[in-house]
Design a protein around this motif. Structure first.
Motif, PDB file in Angstrom:
ATOM      1  N   ASP A  29       0.775  -1.313   0.269  1.00  0.00           N
ATOM      2  CA  ASP A  29       0.256  -0.365   0.009  1.00  0.00           C
ATOM      3  C   ASP A  29       0.567   1.050   0.145  1.00  0.00           C
ATOM      4  O   ASP A  29       0.221   1.827  -0.111  1.00  0.00           O
ATOM      5  N   LEU A  30       1.505   1.142   0.334  1.00  0.00           N
ATOM      6  CA  LEU A  30       3.132   2.039   0.750  1.00  0.00           C
ATOM      7  C   LEU A  30       4.439   2.077  -0.208  1.00  0.00           C
ATOM      8  O   LEU A  30       4.342   1.756  -1.247  1.00  0.00           O
ATOM      9  N   HIS A  31       4.117   3.497  -0.181  1.00  0.00           N
ATOM     10  CA  HIS A  31       5.012   4.017  -1.081  1.00  0.00           C
ATOM     11  C   HIS A  31       7.539   3.710  -0.376  1.00  0.00           C
ATOM     12  O   HIS A  31       6.934   3.919   0.362  1.00  0.00           O
ATOM     13  N   ALA A  32       7.771   2.537  -1.284  1.00  0.00           N
ATOM     14  CA  ALA A  32       9.130   2.598  -0.698  1.00  0.00           C
ATOM     15  C   ALA A  32      10.149   4.204  -0.334  1.00  0.00           C
ATOM     16  O   ALA A  32      10.748   3.278   0.771  1.00  0.00           O
ATOM     17  N   VAL A  33      10.186   4.334  -1.733  1.00  0.00           N
ATOM     18  CA  VAL A  33      10.876   5.730  -1.235  1.00  0.00           C
ATOM     19  C   VAL A  33      10.251   6.511  -0.419  1.00  0.00           C
ATOM     20  O   VAL A  33      11.084   8.018   0.597  1.00  0.00           O
ATOM     21  N   TYR A  34       9.032   7.353  -0.330  1.00  0.00           N
ATOM     22  CA  TYR A  34       8.438   7.443   0.087  1.00  0.00           C
ATOM     23  C   TYR A  34       7.313   6.798   1.352  1.00  0.00           C
ATOM     24  O   TYR A  34       5.787   6.510   1.339  1.00  0.00           O
ATOM     25  N   PRO A  35       7.456   6.728   2.252  1.00  0.00           N
ATOM     26  CA  PRO A  35       6.973   5.076   2.984  1.00  0.00           C
ATOM     27  C   PRO A  35       6.096   6.218   4.189  1.00  0.00           C
ATOM     28  O   PRO A  35       5.094   5.270   4.346  1.00  0.00           O
ATOM     29  N   ASP A  36       5.217   7.271   3.478  1.00  0.00           N
ATOM     30  CA  ASP A  36       4.467   8.026   4.353  1.00  0.00           C
ATOM     31  C   ASP A  36       3.699   7.935   3.180  1.00  0.00           C
ATOM     32  O   ASP A  36       2.350   8.743   3.444  1.00  0.00           O
ATOM     33  N   ARG A  37       3.731   8.090   2.336  1.00  0.00           N
ATOM     34  CA  ARG A  37       2.492   8.194   1.016  1.00  0.00           C
ATOM     35  C   ARG A  37       2.634   6.876   0.544  1.00  0.00           C
ATOM     36  O   ARG A  37       2.760   5.671   0.282  1.00  0.00           O
ATOM     37  N   ARG A  38       0.697   6.390   0.239  1.00  0.00           N
ATOM     38  CA  ARG A  38       0.078   4.636   0.296  1.00  0.00           C
ATOM     39  C   ARG A  38       0.399   5.181  -1.562  1.00  0.00           C
ATOM     40  O   ARG A  38       0.226   6.615  -2.943  1.00  0.00           O
ATOM     41  N   ILE A  39       0.002   4.199  -2.804  1.00  0.00           N
ATOM     42  CA  ILE A  39       0.524   4.314  -3.873  1.00  0.00           C
ATOM     43  C   ILE A  39      -0.864   3.748  -4.064  1.00  0.00           C
ATOM     44  O   ILE A  39      -1.066   3.287  -6.039  1.00  0.00           O
ATOM     45  N   LYS A  40      -2.254   3.074  -3.469  1.00  0.00           N
ATOM     46  CA  LYS A  40      -3.339   3.040  -3.806  1.00  0.00           C
ATOM     47  C   LYS A  40      -3.904   4.045  -3.089  1.00  0.00           C
ATOM     48  O   LYS A  40      -4.065   4.000  -2.670  1.00  0.00           O
ATOM     49  N   PRO A  41      -5.546   3.919  -3.769  1.00  0.00           N
ATOM     50  CA  PRO A  41      -5.588   4.973  -3.528  1.00  0.00           C
ATOM     51  C   PRO A  41      -6.814   4.586  -1.516  1.00  0.00           C
ATOM     52  O   PRO A  41      -6.356   3.490  -1.357  1.00  0.00           O
ATOM     53  N   PRO A  42      -6.865   5.207  -1.042  1.00  0.00           N
ATOM     54  CA  PRO A  42      -7.716   6.877  -0.887  1.00  0.00           C
ATOM     55  C   PRO A  42      -6.425   7.928  -1.155  1.00  0.00           C
ATOM     56  O   PRO A  42      -4.931   7.340  -0.494  1.00  0.00           O
ATOM     57  N   PHE A  43      -6.691   9.033  -2.119  1.00  0.00           N
ATOM     58  CA  PHE A  43      -5.075   9.950  -2.459  1.00  0.00           C
ATOM     59  C   PHE A  43      -5.553  11.037  -1.833  1.00  0.00           C
ATOM     60  O   PHE A  43      -6.712  11.163  -1.121  1.00  0.00           O
ATOM     61  N   PRO A  44      -4.997  11.818  -1.180  1.00  0.00           N
ATOM     62  CA  PRO A  44      -4.747  12.774  -0.699  1.00  0.00           C
ATOM     63  C   PRO A  44      -6.282  14.092  -1.575  1.00  0.00           C
ATOM     64  O   PRO A  44      -5.843  14.220  -2.613  1.00  0.00           O
ATOM     65  N   GLU A  45      -6.842  14.353  -0.569  1.00  0.00           N
ATOM     66  CA  GLU A  45      -7.979  15.083  -0.865  1.00  0.00           C
ATOM     67  C   GLU A  45      -6.911  16.235  -2.246  1.00  0.00           C
ATOM     68  O   GLU A  45      -6.168  16.896  -1.933  1.00  0.00           O
ATOM     69  N   GLY A  46      -7.722  16.391  -3.676  1.00  0.00           N
ATOM     70  CA  GLY A  46      -7.620  17.122  -4.332  1.00  0.00           C
ATOM     71  C   GLY A  46      -6.449  17.155  -5.285  1.00  0.00           C
ATOM     72  O   GLY A  46      -5.529  17.119  -6.218  1.00  0.00           O
ATOM     73  N   SER A  47      -5.375  15.196  -5.205  1.00  0.00           N
ATOM     74  CA  SER A  47      -4.436  15.522  -6.372  1.00  0.00           C
ATOM     75  C   SER A  47      -5.370  14.219  -7.162  1.00  0.00           C
ATOM     76  O   SER A  47      -6.604  14.410  -7.032  1.00  0.00           O
ATOM     77  N   ARG A  48      -4.228  14.394  -8.152  1.00  0.00           N
ATOM     78  CA  ARG A  48      -4.694  13.885  -9.841  1.00  0.00           C
ATOM     79  C   ARG A  48      -4.144  12.858  -9.973  1.00  0.00           C
ATOM     80  O   ARG A  48      -2.760  13.031  -9.277  1.00  0.00           O
ATOM     81  N   THR A  49      -4.197  11.671 -10.887  1.00  0.00           N
ATOM     82  CA  THR A  49      -3.335  10.571 -11.643  1.00  0.00           C
ATOM     83  C   THR A  49      -3.312  10.792 -13.012  1.00  0.00           C
ATOM     84  O   THR A  49      -4.185  12.248 -13.979  1.00  0.00           O
ATOM     85  N   ALA A  50      -2.192  10.106 -13.403  1.00  0.00           N
ATOM     86  CA  ALA A  50      -1.690  10.489 -14.539  1.00  0.00           C
ATOM     87  C   ALA A  50      -1.604   9.176 -15.285  1.00  0.00           C
ATOM     88  O   ALA A  50      -0.826   8.483 -14.317  1.00  0.00           O
ATOM     89  N   VAL A  51      -1.611   8.618 -16.220  1.00  0.00           N
ATOM     90  CA  VAL A  51      -0.421   6.879 -16.206  1.00  0.00           C
ATOM     91  C   VAL A  51      -0.262   7.080 -18.078  1.00  0.00           C
ATOM     92  O   VAL A  51      -0.315   7.423 -19.008  1.00  0.00           O
ATOM     93  N   PHE A  52       1.322   6.780 -17.681  1.00  0.00           N
ATOM     94  CA  PHE A  52       2.293   6.910 -19.171  1.00  0.00           C
ATOM     95  C   PHE A  52       2.788   5.488 -18.828  1.00  0.00           C
ATOM     96  O   PHE A  52       2.896   4.883 -17.686  1.00  0.00           O
ATOM     97  N   GLY A  53       3.297   5.232 -20.309  1.00  0.00           N
ATOM     98  CA  GLY A  53       3.707   4.047 -20.580  1.00  0.00           C
ATOM     99  C   GLY A  53       5.184   4.510 -21.460  1.00  0.00           C
ATOM    100  O   GLY A  53       4.921   4.864 -22.613  1.00  0.00           O
TER     101      GLY A  53
END
Length: 221
Positions: A29-53
């Motif tokens: 659920d958490l990011h290895a570089v920023y361990p206090d941040r989630r990689i899965k929802p829910p995300f902070p209010e106001g944040s947006r997502t983008a997907v790139f390959g």
């Protein structure tokens, strides 16, 4: 369809794709570089997502987590047919997916247009079903937009960067531009693969064209 003896540079159809599975792969659920941040929802209010390959997702993810204004990142599979595919299945070319990066960002700190600049300059979008020495449909360049605003900005950015590429003697952009249908999280060991506590000296196949992508010349506010 056999996993062997087929051309991995040709996309499979929905009918040809392997079936996959109902259950998602096990991922943190958490990011290895920023361990206090989630990689899965829910995300902070106001944040947006983008997907790139943009080729191998190890280096692509690092490119974005180092971008100011990005809250979190994750790697996974997008643009294909097989539900919840494994890495091996995606590499077989029988799922239709490309290796992708989910970028969670604060639009007050970094715009989608600025993320597009990172995307265009971080790889060579003219190579079709490959990126450098990595060959196959899973390495294709792609932008998967989540709404019409992202689509319009991506289209404008593509046109602007094509002009810059053409002026520098490069070919036509082959980037897939399509609505995001589903982002499937990749296995645990792929997440933040090139972080300091995992594989800081691991393989990164990214290589740009050296052409700068102008910003501020696309869709007006």
């Amino acid at each position: 369809m056999s996993w062997f003896g087929r051309d991995k540079s040709k996309l499979v159809s929905a009918e040809e794709a392997i079936p996959g599975r109902d259950q998602p792969l096990t991922t943190p659920d958490l990011h290895a570089v920023y361990p206090d941040r989630r990689i899965k929802p829910p995300f902070p209010e106001g944040s947006r997502t983008a997907v790139f390959g943009l080729g191998c997702f190890w280096g692509a993810e690092r490119l974005f987590w180092m971008t100011s204004g990005v809250y979190s990142t994750a790697v996974g599979y997008a643009g294909g047919h097989t539900p919840n595919p494994t890495y091996e299945e995606v590499c077989s070319g029988l799922t239709g997916h490309t290796e992708a990066v989910l970028v969670v960002y604060d639009p007050k700190q970094v715009s989608y247009e600025q993320l597009l600049k990172v995307f265009w300059e971080g790889h060579d979008p003219t190579q079709g079903m490959r990126q450098g020495n990595d060959v196959g449909t899973q390495y294709r360049s792609a932008i998967y937009y989540v709404d019409d605003t992202q689509r319009e900005e991506a289209e404008a950015s593509r046109a602007t960067f094509q002009s810059a590429l053409s002026a520098a003697g490069h070919g036509e952009i082959t980037t897939e531009l399509a609505p995001l249908r589903e982002f499937y999280y990749a296995e645990d060991y792929h997440q933040q693969y090139l972080s300091d506590n995992k594989n800081p000296n691991g393989y990164c196949g990214l290589g740009g064209t050296g052409v700068s992508c102008p910003v501020g010349l696309g869709v007006s506010e």
